[in-house]
Motif scaffolding. Structure first.
Motif, PDB file in Angstrom:
ATOM      1  N   ALA A 187      50.115  32.933  41.344  1.00 40.34           N
ATOM      2  CA  ALA A 187      49.416  33.517  42.495  1.00 40.34           C
ATOM      3  C   ALA A 187      47.910  33.461  42.289  1.00 40.34           C
ATOM      4  O   ALA A 187      47.142  33.174  43.215  1.00 40.34           O
ATOM      5  CB  ALA A 187      49.876  34.960  42.693  1.00 40.34           C
ATOM      6  N   PHE A 188      47.458  33.727  41.071  1.00 37.36           N
ATOM      7  CA  PHE A 188      46.025  33.666  40.770  1.00 37.36           C
ATOM      8  C   PHE A 188      45.524  32.230  40.879  1.00 37.36           C
ATOM      9  O   PHE A 188      44.413  31.984  41.396  1.00 37.36           O
ATOM     10  CB  PHE A 188      45.771  34.210  39.364  1.00 37.36           C
ATOM     11  N   GLU A 189      46.301  31.290  40.410  1.00 40.96           N
ATOM     12  CA  GLU A 189      45.933  29.881  40.497  1.00 40.96           C
ATOM     13  C   GLU A 189      45.747  29.457  41.950  1.00 40.96           C
ATOM     14  O   GLU A 189      44.773  28.774  42.295  1.00 40.96           O
ATOM     15  CB  GLU A 189      47.011  29.028  39.828  1.00 40.96           C
ATOM     16  N   ARG A 190      46.635  29.898  42.817  1.00 34.73           N
ATOM     17  CA  ARG A 190      46.508  29.567  44.247  1.00 34.73           C
ATOM     18  C   ARG A 190      45.271  30.231  44.845  1.00 34.73           C
ATOM     19  O   ARG A 190      44.589  29.651  45.706  1.00 34.73           O
ATOM     20  CB  ARG A 190      47.772  29.998  45.000  1.00 34.73           C
ATOM     21  N   TYR A 191      44.985  31.440  44.402  1.00 29.77           N
ATOM     22  CA  TYR A 191      43.790  32.138  44.894  1.00 29.77           C
ATOM     23  C   TYR A 191      42.537  31.336  44.528  1.00 29.77           C
ATOM     24  O   TYR A 191      41.667  31.101  45.379  1.00 29.77           O
ATOM     25  CB  TYR A 191      43.723  33.536  44.283  1.00 29.77           C
ATOM     26  N   CYS A 192      42.430  30.921  43.279  1.00 27.74           N
ATOM     27  CA  CYS A 192      41.259  30.158  42.846  1.00 27.74           C
ATOM     28  C   CYS A 192      41.178  28.806  43.531  1.00 27.74           C
ATOM     29  O   CYS A 192      40.088  28.352  43.914  1.00 27.74           O
ATOM     30  CB  CYS A 192      41.301  29.960  41.330  1.00 27.74           C
TER      31      CYS A 192
ATOM     32  N   VAL B 177      42.895  36.927  30.268  1.00 35.01           N
ATOM     33  CA  VAL B 177      43.957  35.972  29.936  1.00 35.01           C
ATOM     34  C   VAL B 177      44.174  35.002  31.094  1.00 35.01           C
ATOM     35  O   VAL B 177      44.287  33.787  30.902  1.00 35.01           O
ATOM     36  CB  VAL B 177      45.268  36.699  29.587  1.00 35.01           C
ATOM     37  N   LEU B 178      44.209  35.528  32.305  1.00 31.71           N
ATOM     38  CA  LEU B 178      44.365  34.677  33.485  1.00 31.71           C
ATOM     39  C   LEU B 178      43.202  33.695  33.608  1.00 31.71           C
ATOM     40  O   LEU B 178      43.398  32.507  33.890  1.00 31.71           O
ATOM     41  CB  LEU B 178      44.441  35.541  34.745  1.00 31.71           C
ATOM     42  N   ALA B 179      41.980  34.190  33.391  1.00 34.35           N
ATOM     43  CA  ALA B 179      40.794  33.338  33.476  1.00 34.35           C
ATOM     44  C   ALA B 179      40.835  32.242  32.418  1.00 34.35           C
ATOM     45  O   ALA B 179      40.497  31.080  32.684  1.00 34.35           O
ATOM     46  CB  ALA B 179      39.537  34.189  33.318  1.00 34.35           C
TER      47      ALA B 179
END
Length: 212
Positions: free
Chosen positions: A50-55, A72-74
């Motif tokens: 989900a974070f990847e799609r946001y970026c 960690v996500l970053a």
């Protein structure tokens, strides 16, 4: 070029306000609510997806600044999409997960009342599942792919993560390590002034290099 601030597990986007309010007023900032990102499932891979799609939905290069889970996500996004990340600032983040600390965190979550999680913006079982799914995560093999400037920060009082921060800073090709005076693990809450000074200096130095 926006600075994307990523909160830790159990935090909300507003926990970054004391830091952002101390930065250059011309800075463009984004603070997504990680717990509210649309995803399929409650484990770490679903959250990262989900974070990847946001970026990916942001057209510009990104300055990513993350604390703990947000860090960690970053870190993973910068390793998998180095062309999209202009710089990294990581606070209390690790490249490999401390299994003992995660186990202790899960025990705490199990005894905490459900209403405490509601204040964080997530459900109790979701928090437990997220911790469980991160136990085997290890980003060390891909750190060499991150060539952007990387500021690795750790609170002076965050003894559980200090050694890991120093090691992470050495492993990143363009990493540097700084300690946050009087800061604990959640430095955006307990040491926002000291944290903002370090971040402002990092972004100023990086911008000067880009403009030469």
């Amino acid at each position: 070029m926006p600075i994307v601030f990523l909160h830790g597990l159990g935090q909300k986007p507003g926990d970054w306000d004391p830091v952002i309010n101390r930065l250059d007023k011309g800075s463009r900032t984004l603070c997504p609510n990680l717990h509210a990102l649309e995803r399929d499932g409650e484990d770490y891979p679903a959250l990262y997806g989900a974070f990847e799609r946001y970026c990916d939905g942001l057209e510009e290069q990104l300055d990513l600044c993350g604390l703990s889970l947000g860090g960690v996500l970053a870190l993973q996004y910068a390793a998998e999409h180095p062309e999209r990340v202009n710089s990294l600032a990581l606070i209390g983040a690790r490249a490999s997960m401390p299994k003992a600390l995660l186990k202790f965190q899960k025990l705490l979550f199990r005894v905490m009342p459900a209403e405490s999680f509601g204040k964080m913006g997530l459900e109790k079982q979701s928090a437990i599942q997220l911790c469980t799914s991160m136990a085997e995560l290890d980003l060390r093999p891909v750190l060499e792919q991150i060539t952007c400037p990387a500021l690795v920060l750790c609170g002076e009082k965050d003894r559980a993560n200090r050694h890991a921060a120093e090691k992470l800073g050495r492993m990143l090709p363009n990493g540097e390590v700084r300690l946050i005076a009087e800061g604990g693990h959640e430095a955006n809450r307990d040491a926002p002034e000291a944290l903002s000074v370090l971040l402002a200096d990092f972004y100023k130095r990086h911008a000067a290099v880009q403009n030469t």
